[in-house]
Design an enzyme around this catalytic site. Structure first.
Site, PDB file in Angstrom:
ATOM      1  N   ASP A 158      14.153  -9.210  -1.477  1.00 51.13           N
ATOM      2  CA  ASP A 158      13.548  -9.915  -0.337  1.00 51.13           C
ATOM      3  C   ASP A 158      14.338  -9.538   0.913  1.00 51.13           C
ATOM      4  O   ASP A 158      15.538  -9.857   1.018  1.00 51.13           O
ATOM      5  CB  ASP A 158      13.618 -11.425  -0.605  1.00 51.13           C
ATOM      6  CG  ASP A 158      12.916 -12.221   0.482  1.00 51.13           C
ATOM      7  OD1 ASP A 158      12.797 -11.718   1.620  1.00 51.13           O
ATOM      8  OD2 ASP A 158      12.506 -13.359   0.190  1.00 51.13           O
ATOM      9  N   ILE A 159      13.689  -8.875   1.861  1.00 55.67           N
ATOM     10  CA  ILE A 159      14.452  -8.359   3.019  1.00 55.67           C
ATOM     11  C   ILE A 159      14.902  -9.468   3.971  1.00 55.67           C
ATOM     12  O   ILE A 159      15.647  -9.201   4.911  1.00 55.67           O
ATOM     13  CB  ILE A 159      13.694  -7.248   3.789  1.00 55.67           C
ATOM     14  CG1 ILE A 159      12.415  -7.769   4.458  1.00 55.67           C
ATOM     15  CG2 ILE A 159      13.400  -6.060   2.884  1.00 55.67           C
ATOM     16  CD1 ILE A 159      11.862  -6.824   5.510  1.00 55.67           C
ATOM     17  N   GLN A 205       0.836  -1.223   0.000  1.00 54.88           N
ATOM     18  CA  GLN A 205       0.000   0.000   0.000  1.00 54.88           C
ATOM     19  C   GLN A 205       0.859   1.257   0.000  1.00 54.88           C
ATOM     20  O   GLN A 205       0.688   2.142  -0.826  1.00 54.88           O
ATOM     21  CB  GLN A 205      -0.832   0.079   1.291  1.00 54.88           C
ATOM     22  CG  GLN A 205      -2.003  -0.806   1.409  1.00 54.88           C
ATOM     23  CD  GLN A 205      -2.936  -0.275   2.513  1.00 54.88           C
ATOM     24  OE1 GLN A 205      -3.765   0.586   2.249  1.00 54.88           O
ATOM     25  NE2 GLN A 205      -2.796  -0.784   3.720  1.00 54.88           N
ATOM     26  N   TYR A 220       5.439  -7.953   7.061  1.00 57.40           N
ATOM     27  CA  TYR A 220       4.390  -8.967   7.146  1.00 57.40           C
ATOM     28  C   TYR A 220       3.253  -8.274   7.889  1.00 57.40           C
ATOM     29  O   TYR A 220       3.409  -7.919   9.070  1.00 57.40           O
ATOM     30  CB  TYR A 220       4.911 -10.170   7.924  1.00 57.40           C
ATOM     31  CG  TYR A 220       3.885 -11.264   8.157  1.00 57.40           C
ATOM     32  CD1 TYR A 220       3.952 -12.461   7.444  1.00 57.40           C
ATOM     33  CD2 TYR A 220       2.864 -11.111   9.094  1.00 57.40           C
ATOM     34  CE1 TYR A 220       3.022 -13.465   7.657  1.00 57.40           C
ATOM     35  CE2 TYR A 220       1.936 -12.110   9.301  1.00 57.40           C
ATOM     36  CZ  TYR A 220       2.021 -13.289   8.585  1.00 57.40           C
ATOM     37  OH  TYR A 220       1.098 -14.278   8.800  1.00 57.40           O
ATOM     38  N   THR A 221       2.118  -8.039   7.228  1.00 59.00           N
ATOM     39  CA  THR A 221       1.053  -7.230   7.839  1.00 59.00           C
ATOM     40  C   THR A 221      -0.231  -8.037   8.106  1.00 59.00           C
ATOM     41  O   THR A 221      -1.271  -7.448   8.379  1.00 59.00           O
ATOM     42  CB  THR A 221       0.718  -5.998   6.962  1.00 59.00           C
ATOM     43  OG1 THR A 221       0.392  -6.457   5.644  1.00 59.00           O
ATOM     44  CG2 THR A 221       1.876  -5.032   6.903  1.00 59.00           C
ATOM     45  N   ASP A 245       1.303   1.533  15.237  1.00 63.34           N
ATOM     46  CA  ASP A 245       0.598   1.838  16.495  1.00 63.34           C
ATOM     47  C   ASP A 245       0.355   0.579  17.323  1.00 63.34           C
ATOM     48  O   ASP A 245       0.087   0.672  18.519  1.00 63.34           O
ATOM     49  CB  ASP A 245      -0.748   2.504  16.185  1.00 63.34           C
ATOM     50  CG  ASP A 245      -1.651   1.632  15.323  1.00 63.34           C
ATOM     51  OD1 ASP A 245      -1.130   0.903  14.448  1.00 63.34           O
ATOM     52  OD2 ASP A 245      -2.882   1.651  15.539  1.00 63.34           O
ATOM     53  N   TRP A 280      -3.638   2.572  10.961  1.00 61.78           N
ATOM     54  CA  TRP A 280      -4.871   2.450  10.170  1.00 61.78           C
ATOM     55  C   TRP A 280      -4.664   2.929   8.719  1.00 61.78           C
ATOM     56  O   TRP A 280      -5.341   3.839   8.244  1.00 61.78           O
ATOM     57  CB  TRP A 280      -5.999   3.239  10.811  1.00 61.78           C
ATOM     58  CG  TRP A 280      -6.427   2.791  12.171  1.00 61.78           C
ATOM     59  CD1 TRP A 280      -5.721   2.067  13.088  1.00 61.78           C
ATOM     60  CD2 TRP A 280      -7.694   3.076  12.795  1.00 61.78           C
ATOM     61  NE1 TRP A 280      -6.477   1.875  14.223  1.00 61.78           N
ATOM     62  CE2 TRP A 280      -7.681   2.490  14.075  1.00 61.78           C
ATOM     63  CE3 TRP A 280      -8.824   3.777  12.389  1.00 61.78           C
ATOM     64  CZ2 TRP A 280      -8.768   2.579  14.952  1.00 61.78           C
ATOM     65  CZ3 TRP A 280      -9.902   3.865  13.273  1.00 61.78           C
ATOM     66  CH2 TRP A 280      -9.872   3.266  14.536  1.00 61.78           C
ATOM     67  N   TYR A 332       1.953 -10.195  15.507  1.00 61.68           N
ATOM     68  CA  TYR A 332       2.261  -9.100  14.574  1.00 61.68           C
ATOM     69  C   TYR A 332       2.859  -7.934  15.362  1.00 61.68           C
ATOM     70  O   TYR A 332       3.928  -7.420  15.024  1.00 61.68           O
ATOM     71  CB  TYR A 332       1.004  -8.653  13.813  1.00 61.68           C
ATOM     72  CG  TYR A 332       1.191  -7.339  13.083  1.00 61.68           C
ATOM     73  CD1 TYR A 332       1.965  -7.265  11.925  1.00 61.68           C
ATOM     74  CD2 TYR A 332       0.624  -6.146  13.567  1.00 61.68           C
ATOM     75  CE1 TYR A 332       2.160  -6.046  11.264  1.00 61.68           C
ATOM     76  CE2 TYR A 332       0.806  -4.933  12.924  1.00 61.68           C
ATOM     77  CZ  TYR A 332       1.574  -4.891  11.770  1.00 61.68           C
ATOM     78  OH  TYR A 332       1.768  -3.680  11.123  1.00 61.68           O
TER      79      TYR A 332
HETATM   80  N1  LIG Z   1      -1.688  -1.532   6.989  1.00 59.95           N
HETATM   81  C1  LIG Z   1      -1.847  -0.861   8.118  1.00 59.95           C
HETATM   82  O1  LIG Z   1      -2.992  -0.564   8.553  1.00 59.95           O
HETATM   83  C2  LIG Z   1      -0.652  -0.413   8.915  1.00 59.95           C
HETATM   84  C3  LIG Z   1      -0.858   0.248  10.127  1.00 59.95           C
HETATM   85  C4  LIG Z   1       0.256   0.704  10.843  1.00 59.95           C
HETATM   86  C5  LIG Z   1       1.528   0.489  10.371  1.00 59.95           C
HETATM   87  N2  LIG Z   1       1.696  -0.186   9.203  1.00 59.95           N
HETATM   88  C6  LIG Z   1       3.071  -0.403   8.749  1.00 59.95           C
HETATM   89  O2  LIG Z   1       3.284   0.370   7.584  1.00 59.95           O
HETATM   90  C7  LIG Z   1       4.196  -0.309   6.718  1.00 59.95           C
HETATM   91  C8  LIG Z   1       3.587  -0.443   5.337  1.00 59.95           C
HETATM   92  O3  LIG Z   1       2.377  -1.159   5.450  1.00 59.95           O
HETATM   93  P1  LIG Z   1       1.433  -1.450   4.219  1.00 59.95           P
HETATM   94  O4  LIG Z   1       0.038  -1.220   4.670  1.00 59.95           O
HETATM   95  O5  LIG Z   1       1.951  -0.760   2.990  1.00 59.95           O
HETATM   96  O6  LIG Z   1       1.649  -3.012   4.100  1.00 59.95           O
HETATM   97  P2  LIG Z   1       1.372  -3.988   2.859  1.00 59.95           P
HETATM   98  O7  LIG Z   1       0.403  -3.354   1.927  1.00 59.95           O
HETATM   99  O8  LIG Z   1       1.066  -5.311   3.426  1.00 59.95           O
HETATM  100  O9  LIG Z   1       2.778  -4.001   2.140  1.00 59.95           O
HETATM  101  C9  LIG Z   1       3.879  -4.676   2.676  1.00 59.95           C
HETATM  102  C10 LIG Z   1       4.697  -5.123   1.511  1.00 59.95           C
HETATM  103  O10 LIG Z   1       5.840  -5.804   2.040  1.00 59.95           O
HETATM  104  C11 LIG Z   1       6.082  -6.890   1.183  1.00 59.95           C
HETATM  105  N3  LIG Z   1       6.896  -7.925   1.804  1.00 59.95           N
HETATM  106  C12 LIG Z   1       6.511  -8.951   2.631  1.00 59.95           C
HETATM  107  N4  LIG Z   1       7.553  -9.708   2.924  1.00 59.95           N
HETATM  108  C13 LIG Z   1       8.626  -9.191   2.291  1.00 59.95           C
HETATM  109  C14 LIG Z   1       9.980  -9.539   2.190  1.00 59.95           C
HETATM  110  N5  LIG Z   1      10.468 -10.622   2.808  1.00 59.95           N
HETATM  111  N6  LIG Z   1      10.812  -8.775   1.440  1.00 59.95           N
HETATM  112  C15 LIG Z   1      10.332  -7.702   0.793  1.00 59.95           C
HETATM  113  N7  LIG Z   1       9.057  -7.300   0.820  1.00 59.95           N
HETATM  114  C16 LIG Z   1       8.218  -8.041   1.571  1.00 59.95           C
HETATM  115  C17 LIG Z   1       4.719  -7.425   0.830  1.00 59.95           C
HETATM  116  O11 LIG Z   1       4.802  -8.225  -0.323  1.00 59.95           O
HETATM  117  P3  LIG Z   1       3.773  -9.435  -0.532  1.00 59.95           P
HETATM  118  O12 LIG Z   1       2.439  -8.774  -0.707  1.00 59.95           O
HETATM  119  O13 LIG Z   1       4.306 -10.096  -1.735  1.00 59.95           O
HETATM  120  O14 LIG Z   1       3.837 -10.264   0.713  1.00 59.95           O
HETATM  121  C18 LIG Z   1       3.960  -6.113   0.598  1.00 59.95           C
HETATM  122  O15 LIG Z   1       4.051  -5.686  -0.744  1.00 59.95           O
HETATM  123  C19 LIG Z   1       4.523  -1.635   7.416  1.00 59.95           C
HETATM  124  O16 LIG Z   1       5.684  -1.476   8.157  1.00 59.95           O
HETATM  125  C20 LIG Z   1       3.351  -1.834   8.365  1.00 59.95           C
HETATM  126  O17 LIG Z   1       3.726  -2.635   9.467  1.00 59.95           O
HETATM  127  C21 LIG Z   1       0.632  -0.613   8.456  1.00 59.95           C
END
Ligand SMILES: NC(=O)c1ccc[n+]([C@@H]2O[C@H](COP(=O)([O-])OP(=O)(O)OC[C@H]3O[C@@H](n4cnc5c(N)ncnc54)[C@H](OP(=O)(O)O)[C@@H]3O)[C@@H](O)[C@H]2O)c1
Length: 297
Positions: free
Chosen positions: A37-38, A12, A62-63, A103, A151, A126
């Site tokens: 791949d991290i 996202q 990993y979300t 958060d 969020w 998580y």
């Molecule tokens: N979503 C929320 O509501 C939320 C809230 C608070 C904080 N955050 C934080 O904000 C950040 C971005 O979140 P987001 O919503 O953009 O998450 P997201 O849409 O799930 O994107 C995470 C990306 O990381 C990739 N990924 C997973 N494993 C990986 C690996 N080993 N190497 C490289 N890439 C990998 C995923 O790829 P695949 O799809 O192929 O697995 C996905 O494209 C994260 O740190 C998350 O913890 C998110």
């Protein structure tokens, strides 16, 4: 051109980073999981050798909050060990790192707003894996800013906005919890903020105060119920179905969610001049993009 390297470019926030207008003199190189791949430390180092970035942003994670309860090793491998690999590669290459966190490291702001040094209280795998990732980033010696957000919603990937829009098509009424408080944050605003921080960390105008841990989320705080109502009210202006949203606090999830994860974002405002975005504006533009011309989400 200075390169800002992005890990997690397929997510996202990552996709918003890929299409964001970079600061003057910069370009964004957003790599998805297939390209970077991290969990592969050697590959990360080779990528930094090749691209010679001036800054890096780690948006990879990993979300799967509930799924993590049944595969905690995977969540830790990415959110803790993987984050550590990114930080180690950044340290080795002397590249400042912006690392996104959550958060979910907190549980209950008790009606206030959580500052960066508030006591953490992660619940579930998580949340614990993301907190472990913060610890890894701090201990690897890279110059870093950890940015906790909440969020997240946007045009790309799965999120609450898209779920609500879909359910509005399928159901005569929606039931949503109002016993969890927090703040929605547009992915596009997170991308802009992460880039601004990265530029500052790599620039001549950086000071020691620009490193550390920061909070960044939308305003005003609300509940999931309040957010759902706002989504449908705004979607209705596009002719989208707008069923009533009742409060349903019986809804159960596998992982425990924070009761109140409202973040105090004053430190980022003071030190970077970055204000909290009004998520209702971000919502309007996301819905504009998703629903324009009668297109579904
Ligand atoms: N979503 C929320 O509501 C939320 C809230 C608070 C904080 N955050 C934080 O904000 C950040 C971005 O979140 P987001 O919503 O953009 O998450 P997201 O849409 O799930 O994107 C995470 C990306 O990381 C990739 N990924 C997973 N494993 C990986 C690996 N080993 N190497 C490289 N890439 C990998 C995923 O790829 P695949 O799809 O192929 O697995 C996905 O494209 C994260 O740190 C998350 O913890 C998110």
């Amino acid at each position: 051109m200075r390169v800002c390297l992005v890990f997690g470019g397929g997510g996202q926030v990552g996709r918003e980073l890929a299409r964001a207008i970079p600061p003057d003199g910069w370009r964004v190189e957003a790599l998805d999981r297939a390209t970077a791949d991290i969990t592969d430390a050697a590959a990360l180092s080779a990528i930094l050798d090749r691209l010679q970035p001036a800054a890096a942003i780690n948006a990879a994670a990993y979300t799967g909050v509930d799924k993590a309860e049944s595969e905690p090793e995977r969540a830790y491998a990415i959110n803790a060990v993987g984050a550590g690999h990114v930080a180690a590669a950044a340290a080795k290459h002397k590249v400042p790192l912006v690392h996104l966190s959550t958060d979910f490291v907190f549980h209950d702001a008790k009606g206030g707003a959580l500052a960066e040094d508030a006591a953490v209280d992660p619940r579930g795998y998580y949340a614990s894996s993301k907190l472990a990732g913060e610890v890894e980033v701090r201990r690897r010696g890279a110059s870093h800013a950890i940015v906790r957000t909440s969020w997240v919603f946007g045009v790309f990937g799965g999120n609450f906005v898209k779920t609500v829009l879909r359910l509005a098509h399928e159901r005569p009424e929606l039931g949503v919890v109002d016993d969890q408080r927090g703040a929605p944050t547009p992915a596009a605003d997170i991308a802009r903020t992460a880039l601004a921080i990265a530029r500052r960390l790599a620039g001549p105008d950086v000071g020691s105060e620009h490193f550390g841990t920061f909070h960044y989320c939308g305003a005003p705080a609300t509940t999931w119920h309040g957010f759902a109502e706002a989504i449908l009210a705004a979607a209705a202006t596009h002719g989208h179905p707008c069923p009533p949203v009742r409060i349903n606090n019986e809804y159960r999830t596998t992982a425990t969610r924070p009761v109140d994860s409202t973040l105090d974002c004053g430190k980022l405002a003071r030190l970077y001049g970055i204000a909290q975005p009004d998520w209702r504006q971000g919502l309007a533009s996301v819905l504009g993009e998703l629903l324009a011309g009668g297109r579904g989400p």
